[in-house]
Write a protein that holds these residues in place. Structure first.
Motif, short mmCIF file in Angstrom:
data_model
loop_
_atom_site.label_atom_id
_atom_site.label_comp_id
_atom_site.label_asym_id
_atom_site.label_seq_id
_atom_site.Cartn_x
_atom_site.Cartn_y
_atom_site.Cartn_z
N LYS A 1 35.16 30.76 48.98
CA LYS A 1 35.85 31.94 49.51
C LYS A 1 36.53 32.79 48.43
CE LYS A 1 36.66 29.99 54.11
NZ LYS A 1 35.46 30.64 54.65
N ILE A 2 35.74 33.16 47.42
CA ILE A 2 36.20 34.16 46.46
C ILE A 2 35.13 35.24 46.34
CG2 ILE A 2 37.52 32.44 45.15
CD1 ILE A 2 35.45 32.78 42.91
N TYR B 1 32.21 37.32 45.15
CA TYR B 1 31.10 36.94 44.29
C TYR B 1 31.00 37.78 43.01
CZ TYR B 1 28.30 40.83 46.20
OH TYR B 1 27.83 42.07 46.55
N PRO B 2 31.44 39.07 42.96
CA PRO B 2 31.37 39.79 41.68
C PRO B 2 32.13 39.09 40.56
CG PRO B 2 31.75 41.35 43.45
CD PRO B 2 31.88 39.99 44.05
N VAL B 3 33.23 38.40 40.89
CA VAL B 3 34.00 37.69 39.87
C VAL B 3 33.15 36.59 39.25
CG1 VAL B 3 36.07 36.31 39.44
CG2 VAL B 3 36.15 38.20 41.08
N LEU B 4 32.52 35.76 40.10
CA LEU B 4 31.70 34.67 39.58
C LEU B 4 30.50 35.19 38.79
CD1 LEU B 4 31.42 31.89 42.33
CD2 LEU B 4 32.71 31.87 40.20
N LEU B 5 29.89 36.27 39.25
CA LEU B 5 28.70 36.79 38.57
C LEU B 5 29.03 37.33 37.18
CD1 LEU B 5 26.87 38.59 41.52
CD2 LEU B 5 26.36 36.37 40.52
N VAL B 6 30.15 38.05 37.06
CA VAL B 6 30.54 38.58 35.75
C VAL B 6 30.86 37.43 34.79
CG1 VAL B 6 32.29 39.89 34.52
CG2 VAL B 6 31.34 40.79 36.63
N LEU B 7 31.60 36.44 35.27
CA LEU B 7 31.95 35.29 34.42
C LEU B 7 30.70 34.51 34.03
CD1 LEU B 7 35.19 34.00 36.20
CD2 LEU B 7 35.02 35.25 34.04
N ALA B 8 29.76 34.36 34.97
CA ALA B 8 28.51 33.65 34.65
C ALA B 8 27.72 34.41 33.59
CB ALA B 8 27.68 33.48 35.91
N GLY B 9 27.66 35.74 33.72
CA GLY B 9 26.98 36.54 32.70
C GLY B 9 27.60 36.37 31.34
N LEU B 10 28.94 36.29 31.30
CA LEU B 10 29.64 36.07 30.03
C LEU B 10 29.25 34.73 29.42
CD1 LEU B 10 33.29 37.32 30.67
CD2 LEU B 10 31.76 38.07 28.87
N LEU B 11 29.24 33.69 30.24
CA LEU B 11 28.92 32.36 29.73
C LEU B 11 27.48 32.27 29.25
CD1 LEU B 11 30.76 30.15 32.41
CD2 LEU B 11 31.47 30.60 30.05
N ILE B 12 26.56 32.89 30.02
CA ILE B 12 25.13 32.83 29.66
C ILE B 12 24.87 33.49 28.32
CG2 ILE B 12 22.84 33.70 30.29
CD1 ILE B 12 23.65 33.33 33.22
N CYS B 13 25.56 34.61 28.05
CA CYS B 13 25.26 35.34 26.81
C CYS B 13 25.71 34.57 25.57
CB CYS B 13 25.90 36.73 26.85
SG CYS B 13 27.69 36.74 26.74
N ALA C 1 35.86 45.12 46.37
CA ALA C 1 36.88 45.10 47.43
C ALA C 1 36.29 44.59 48.74
CB ALA C 1 37.48 46.49 47.61
N GLY C 2 35.08 45.06 49.05
CA GLY C 2 34.43 44.62 50.29
C GLY C 2 34.13 43.13 50.29
N ALA C 3 33.71 42.61 49.12
CA ALA C 3 33.42 41.17 49.03
C ALA C 3 34.68 40.33 49.19
CB ALA C 3 32.75 40.87 47.68
N ILE C 4 35.82 40.89 48.78
CA ILE C 4 37.07 40.15 48.86
C ILE C 4 37.63 40.13 50.28
CG2 ILE C 4 39.50 40.16 48.12
CD1 ILE C 4 38.42 41.26 45.41
N ILE C 5 37.67 41.31 50.92
CA ILE C 5 38.31 41.38 52.23
C ILE C 5 37.46 40.75 53.33
CG2 ILE C 5 39.66 43.41 51.62
CD1 ILE C 5 37.72 45.15 53.11
N ARG C 6 36.24 40.30 52.99
CA ARG C 6 35.44 39.54 53.96
C ARG C 6 36.14 38.26 54.37
NH1 ARG C 6 30.27 37.76 51.39
NH2 ARG C 6 30.22 36.50 53.28
N PHE C 7 36.91 37.67 53.46
CA PHE C 7 37.48 36.35 53.70
C PHE C 7 38.90 36.40 54.26
CE2 PHE C 7 34.52 35.81 50.04
CZ PHE C 7 33.54 35.10 50.71
N VAL C 8 39.45 37.59 54.41
CA VAL C 8 40.80 37.71 54.95
C VAL C 8 40.80 38.82 56.00
CG1 VAL C 8 42.10 36.86 52.97
CG2 VAL C 8 41.38 39.24 53.02
N LYS C 9 41.72 38.71 56.93
CA LYS C 9 41.80 39.71 57.99
C LYS C 9 42.66 40.88 57.53
CE LYS C 9 43.00 40.31 62.85
NZ LYS C 9 43.58 39.68 64.07
#
Length: 524
Positions: free
Chosen positions: A26-27, A29-41, A130-138
């Motif tokens: 429940k976080i 997904y853009p956060v995880l994707l950016v961090l994953a891209g950083l690690l991969i490079c 923002a849309g990905a974040i507010i999916r998990f909260v009302k």
């Protein structure tokens, strides 16, 4: 390119796995994707990725904007037009000015023109995050509507600022009256191009003998045609896609069959899912190229990082001030004009101010800065790229990870903008039953007396009982039932227009069910 194909394929699989993980924990997904891209490079042997900015502007931006416009509610946009337009235009412009002044003051070698260029790049918040974040909260419906509406327009305003600043850097001068006329043409020309091409595609869908597959392909082509056509006449391609997308979305039931709407919705969901995943992964993967350029320019990493943090603080502080400033202005304006809600409270502006994550548009704009200008290297290009990257990274991680907790801690009030969902659904079901019975009894009385299935439909709508499965539909009864479904659809569309307090998302759910029912009847 071909030798790296397995790598790109692996990246797509990784994107799917990371989005699954993000949904699980429940976080956003853009956060995880950016961090994953950083690690991969940083993994040895990873291909160095060189992103063509035109690829992002042409391939990624039009469909992402078009899908956002298609999903938005024109009714909600119009209802909150004052606050949306102020954040999408006024706040973006003031943010660019703030960044320009701070950059000119604290970053050596930064002119005001370069500061405006940087301001135009980093000023628009990213709606996907923002849309990905507010999916998990009302959150209240009004807040999500304002954020979605703002995101449709702020990209256009920021890119207009970016273009003017780029011209000022290239020529060393800024002619205000020329800029004003150019700005006016970009807005009017962009909106006009979008509406014109939208109308042409609407007529093409209606007049040409298309099927479901052709309709779906035409919807995929539409945003690209809008964007390219507007850019060719030096208008805003972003505004063209947004205006054209809103126009076609509003008239979707006039030119697309239920089959085309259902199939197109599934195709677009998968397409946009992939594009969003790729673009956030690309942000992280692009770091090596940015850092190598910064090193070649002779700027230290720590120094550049400090500048990036400074600009990020300006952006966060500026948006917070704008959110509370909008509250104050709204209360003052309520003394002179009718305002939708003159007292939204102190909590809502806090959340609005904290939803300022940056993303794909900022990266694309920064990458589109030319390497050379008038035969000389573009001043501070690599530093601008690095600052943009830091802004995207910090806003995604700091604001993106803390926003759900902040929303829960603050406890936003229940605004009285819309009727409660259960009450709305109950009312709609009652009125759909009423209009169906009236139409059946007034227009098909004889068929109702002679056909068991129609009589059973009458009982279903009266008693909510199921019809027997063994009863077969005749061609005539199918036609009657499809006409009844069309009556239901028209009732929903009219109710959406006239009832301001009904949430359009609920209306769309009922319209979706009618499309599904049409498909079920057509297949029998």
């Amino acid at each position: 390119m071909l030798e790296h194909f397995p790598f790109y394929l692996g990246v797509i699989v990784l994107i799917v796995l990371l989005i699954m993980l993000a949904n699980k924990i429940k976080i956003a997904y853009p956060v995880l994707l950016v961090l994953a891209g950083l690690l991969i490079c940083f993994i040895p042997g990873t291909p160095v990725l060189k992103i063509d900015p035109e690829l992002i502007f042409i391939i990624f931006l039009p469909p992402l904007l078009y899908e956002a416009a298609w999903a938005n509610s024109w009714k909600e946009l119009w209802h909150w037009r004052r606050i949306i337009s102020s954040f999408a235009f006024v706040v973006v412009f003031l943010t660019a000015i703030s960044v320009a002044i701070v950059a000119n003051t604290f970053i050596p070698g930064f002119s005001l023109a370069l500061g405006f260029l940087l301001g135009g790049i980093v000023s628009p918040p990213d709606a996907v995050s923002a849309g990905a974040i507010i999916r998990f909260v009302k959150v209240p419906k009004r807040m999500s509507s304002i954020l979605e509406g703002e995101s449709l327009l702020n990209d256009a305003s920021s890119l207009i600022i970016f273009r003017f600043a780029l011209v000022a850097v290239a020529t060393g001068q800024f002619v205000w009256h020329q800029a004003a006329l150019s700005f006016l043409w970009m807005v009017i020309g962009g909106v006009g191009a979008g509406l014109l091409i939208g109308l042409l595609f609407l007529k093409a869908h209606k007049w040409l003998p298309t099927d479901v597959n052709m309709d779906t392909i035409l919807t995929l082509v539409t945003p690209y045609v809008m964007y390219i056509a507007a850019e060719e006449v030096h208008a805003s391609g972003v505004l063209a896609v947004v205006s054209g997308g809103l126009f076609l979305s509003y008239h979707r039931h006039r030119f697309l069959s239920s089959s085309s709407r259902l199939r197109g919705e599934n195709v677009w969901q998968s397409f946009v899912f992939l594009l969003n995943g790729l673009v956030f992964m690309l942000i992280g993967l692009d770091l090596p190229e940015i850092m190598s350029g910064l090193k070649a320019e002779g700027t230290g990493i720590y120094e550049a990082t400090g500048y990036g943090i400074l600009i990020t603080l300006v952006l966060i502080g500026g948006r917070m001030l704008a959110a509370y400033g909008a509250l104050i202005i709204t209360r003052i304006a309520s003394n002179f004009i009718t305002v939708a809600d003159a007292s939204p409270g102190m909590k809502a502006p806090l959340i609005m101010g904290w939803t300022g994550m940056r993303g794909v548009v900022s990266l694309a704009a920064a990458l589109s800065i030319p390497v050379a200008i008038n035969g000389d290297p573009f001043p501070q290009r690599n530093l601008i790229l690095y600052i943009t990257f830091i802004v995207i990274l910090l806003t995604l991680i700091v604001q993106g990870l803390t926003l759900p907790t902040l929303i829960k801690k603050v406890g936003l009030p229940e605004f009285d903008d819309h009727l409660p969902e259960e009450e709305t659904e109950k009312m709609i079901r009652h009125e759909l039953t009423k209009v169906s019975l009236n139409y059946l009894q007034q227009h098909h009385k004889m068929a109702l007396d002679n056909n068991f299935y129609l009589r059973h439909l009458e009982k279903i709508w009266e008693t909510q009982q199921q019809a027997p499965e063994e009863e077969l539909l005749t061609k005539e009864v199918k036609l009657v039932y499809l006409r009844i479904l069309e009556q239901q659809r028209q009732l929903l569309l009219e109710k959406n227009k006239k009832e301001a307090r009904i949430d359009e998302e609920i209306i769309r759910r009922f319209l979706h069910r009618i499309d599904l029912e049409e498909e079920k009847i057509a297949s029998k």
